[in-house]
Design a protein around this motif. Structure first.
Motif, PDB file in Angstrom:
ATOM      1  N   GLY A  37       0.810  -1.211   0.000  1.00 42.69           N
ATOM      2  CA  GLY A  37       0.000   0.000   0.000  1.00 42.69           C
ATOM      3  C   GLY A  37       0.841   1.258   0.000  1.00 42.69           C
ATOM      4  O   GLY A  37       0.327   2.347   0.266  1.00 42.69           O
ATOM      5  N   GLU A  38       2.148   1.130  -0.324  1.00 45.10           N
ATOM      6  CA  GLU A  38       3.060   2.273  -0.335  1.00 45.10           C
ATOM      7  C   GLU A  38       3.668   2.462  -1.724  1.00 45.10           C
ATOM      8  O   GLU A  38       3.848   1.500  -2.480  1.00 45.10           O
ATOM      9  CB  GLU A  38       4.182   2.058   0.683  1.00 45.10           C
ATOM     10  N   ILE A  39       3.997   3.718  -2.039  1.00 41.68           N
ATOM     11  CA  ILE A  39       4.627   4.032  -3.318  1.00 41.68           C
ATOM     12  C   ILE A  39       6.015   3.385  -3.375  1.00 41.68           C
ATOM     13  O   ILE A  39       6.796   3.471  -2.430  1.00 41.68           O
ATOM     14  CB  ILE A  39       4.739   5.555  -3.506  1.00 41.68           C
ATOM     15  N   GLN A  40       6.299   2.725  -4.493  1.00 45.40           N
ATOM     16  CA  GLN A  40       7.597   2.094  -4.720  1.00 45.40           C
ATOM     17  C   GLN A  40       8.329   2.842  -5.846  1.00 45.40           C
ATOM     18  O   GLN A  40       7.779   3.005  -6.934  1.00 45.40           O
ATOM     19  CB  GLN A  40       7.405   0.619  -5.115  1.00 45.40           C
ATOM     20  N   TYR A  41       9.584   3.277  -5.550  1.00 45.37           N
ATOM     21  CA  TYR A  41      10.358   4.044  -6.526  1.00 45.37           C
ATOM     22  C   TYR A  41      11.590   3.245  -6.916  1.00 45.37           C
ATOM     23  O   TYR A  41      12.431   2.919  -6.078  1.00 45.37           O
ATOM     24  CB  TYR A  41      10.742   5.407  -5.926  1.00 45.37           C
ATOM     25  N   CYS A  42      11.680   2.931  -8.195  1.00 42.28           N
ATOM     26  CA  CYS A  42      12.853   2.253  -8.741  1.00 42.28           C
ATOM     27  C   CYS A  42      13.689   3.297  -9.484  1.00 42.28           C
ATOM     28  O   CYS A  42      13.318   3.712 -10.579  1.00 42.28           O
ATOM     29  CB  CYS A  42      12.416   1.125  -9.682  1.00 42.28           C
ATOM     30  N   LYS A  43      14.804   3.721  -8.884  1.00 41.67           N
ATOM     31  CA  LYS A  43      15.614   4.788  -9.487  1.00 41.67           C
ATOM     32  C   LYS A  43      16.357   4.310 -10.733  1.00 41.67           C
ATOM     33  O   LYS A  43      16.570   5.073 -11.669  1.00 41.67           O
ATOM     34  CB  LYS A  43      16.609   5.331  -8.466  1.00 41.67           C
ATOM     35  N   ASN A  44      16.738   3.027 -10.756  1.00 38.29           N
ATOM     36  CA  ASN A  44      17.434   2.493 -11.929  1.00 38.29           C
ATOM     37  C   ASN A  44      16.937   1.061 -12.148  1.00 38.29           C
ATOM     38  O   ASN A  44      17.303   0.132 -11.425  1.00 38.29           O
ATOM     39  CB  ASN A  44      18.954   2.495 -11.724  1.00 38.29           C
ATOM     40  N   CYS A  45      16.081   0.903 -13.143  1.00 40.10           N
ATOM     41  CA  CYS A  45      15.432  -0.383 -13.366  1.00 40.10           C
ATOM     42  C   CYS A  45      16.415  -1.458 -13.843  1.00 40.10           C
ATOM     43  O   CYS A  45      16.123  -2.649 -13.757  1.00 40.10           O
ATOM     44  CB  CYS A  45      14.304  -0.221 -14.381  1.00 40.10           C
ATOM     45  N   LYS A  46      17.568  -1.038 -14.356  1.00 40.23           N
ATOM     46  CA  LYS A  46      18.535  -2.013 -14.875  1.00 40.23           C
ATOM     47  C   LYS A  46      19.392  -2.632 -13.768  1.00 40.23           C
ATOM     48  O   LYS A  46      20.091  -3.615 -13.999  1.00 40.23           O
ATOM     49  CB  LYS A  46      19.419  -1.348 -15.920  1.00 40.23           C
ATOM     50  N   THR A  47      19.305  -2.036 -12.565  1.00 40.02           N
ATOM     51  CA  THR A  47      20.111  -2.567 -11.464  1.00 40.02           C
ATOM     52  C   THR A  47      19.293  -2.920 -10.234  1.00 40.02           C
ATOM     53  O   THR A  47      19.791  -3.580  -9.325  1.00 40.02           O
ATOM     54  CB  THR A  47      21.183  -1.541 -11.054  1.00 40.02           C
TER      55      THR A  47
END
Length: 396
Positions: free
Chosen positions: A111-121
């Protein structure tokens, strides 16, 4: 607030950047608040909500994964910057995630926002068993759970080709945005549910009103029908003959009235009983109805007397129809106690046409009186015959 660059460093916002970001955020919030939850279907509504983000926040692509009945997150719709401004939509395979699978599933689970800063790593992205090639992966990605009334509706997926593109500013905006979108979708569903309930109740009400109308027509019909013979009754006759007479005078159309009386019917009742008499009346009424047109009227006027109204018919044809009815009744072969009983009828006819139509004093009672005079003449002449009213009968 700082915005991370691709290398993971930080560059500060100046006051101009802050004002621009604030205006863009306010524009996005306002545009979302102005969406009409009554317009279109749910997919169309969500697509419009995603376009608001792209237009005001410089996001490369936005998608919405809706929670279905199987508790899977299914890609409902998506929109990119190029598609928004007219580029041809690129068809992509529709993806489905389990809750807890990948960044999208993790956003749904927590239920929380998920932030992927670099999807390749990022391990959350790489270990989701989707077999992406590194070149096809976005630079950065945010998965935003949309929740309303503590129930998960779906997940917004926002991506950009640059790594570490999204800032704290975007995250704060998306916290507001996801709540508004949850309310928007919930309101849409409530309205649709209400519309469905109204439609069902309207249909039920219409069905009830139709039943009432049919019941009313049935009772009105019964009040206008003779219960024994199913012919119209005297009450119906007076409601119809007045209109028929008015039309005949207005359009100069001939109108014929037949008064029919069964011969020796009292003797039949006294000899064979009223039960057999009722059978005779029903068969006679049925025979008359089979010989007349739909526009004509057959009325049981009382006892063994019937009145037939022929509309828009000349005197010669009126005589022909009357004779045909007499012959049809005479052909009836009714049996009682192994005996065949013959039925005959006397018929008096008066046809209103020509100059008589222009007489203002001519009314229904006169019409009936003239036809009755002809009937009396038929009885006096030996019964089982058709007699037309003549001037010699007037005053008798």
């Amino acid at each position: 607030m700082p915005k991370a660059d691709i290398k993971g460093g930080a560059q500060p916002f100046n006051i101009q950047d802050i004002i621009i970001e604030l205006l863009n955020s306010l524009s996005a919030v306002r545009a979302l608040s102005e969406l009409n939850p009554q317009a279109g279907n749910e997919k169309e509504l969500i697509s419009k909500a995603l376009s608001v983000l792209i237009q005001n926040q410089d996001m490369e692509r936005c998608s919405f994964f809706i929670l279905n009945e199987d508790k899977d997150l299914v890609n409902l719709t998506g929109l990119s910057t190029s598609e928004l401004f007219g580029a041809e939509r690129i068809k992509k395979k529709s993806l489905t995630f389990k809750i807890g699978q990948g960044i999208i599933g993790l956003a749904a689970l927590t239920g929380e926002i998920q932030y992927c800063k670099n999807c390749k790593t990022d391990a959350r992205f790489i270990n989701n068993n989707l077999q992406h090639s590194l070149d096809s992966l976005p630079g950065s990605l945010i998965s935003v759970p949309v929740i309303a009334a503590k129930e998960l509706i779906g997940v917004i997926n926002i991506s950009h080709p640059e790594a570490a593109y999204f800032s704290e500013w975007h995250i704060r905006l998306l916290h507001i945005y996801k709540n508004m979108m949850g309310e928007l979708i919930t309101n849409y569903r409530l309205l649709k549910k209400m519309e469905e309930q109204i439609a069902v109740r309207t249909k039920n009400l219409e069905a009830a009103l139709d039943d009432i109308r049919k019941l009313k027509e049935y009772h009105e019909s019964m009040s206008m029908r003779d219960e024994l013979t199913a012919s119209y009754n005297r009450r119906y006759f007076y409601t119809q003959i007045e209109a028929a007479l008015a039309r005949a005078k207005r359009y100069n159309q001939p109108l014929c009235l037949l008064v029919l009386d069964l011969d020796n019917f009292k003797l039949i009742n006294d000899t064979y009983g009223h039960g057999f008499g009722d059978i005779v009346l029903r068969d006679v009424a049925g025979s008359i109805r089979e010989e007349i047109r739909e526009s004509d009227i057959c009325v049981r006027f009382g006892g063994e007397e019937f009145v037939i109204v022929f509309t828009d018919i000349e005197s010669a044809k009126g005589k022909l129809f009357a004779e045909r009815i007499r012959q049809r009744i005479a052909s009836l072969a009714l049996k009682v106690e192994e005996r065949e009983v013959k039925i005959t009828a006397s018929i008096g006819v008066y046809c209103l046409y020509g100059e008589a139509l222009e007489q203002p004093e001519f009314d229904i009672d006169t019409f009936l009186h003239y036809a009755d005079q002809a009937l009396y003449a038929a009885k006096a002449a030996g019964r089982n015959r058709v007699v037309f009213f003549s001037a010699e009968m007037h005053g008798q």
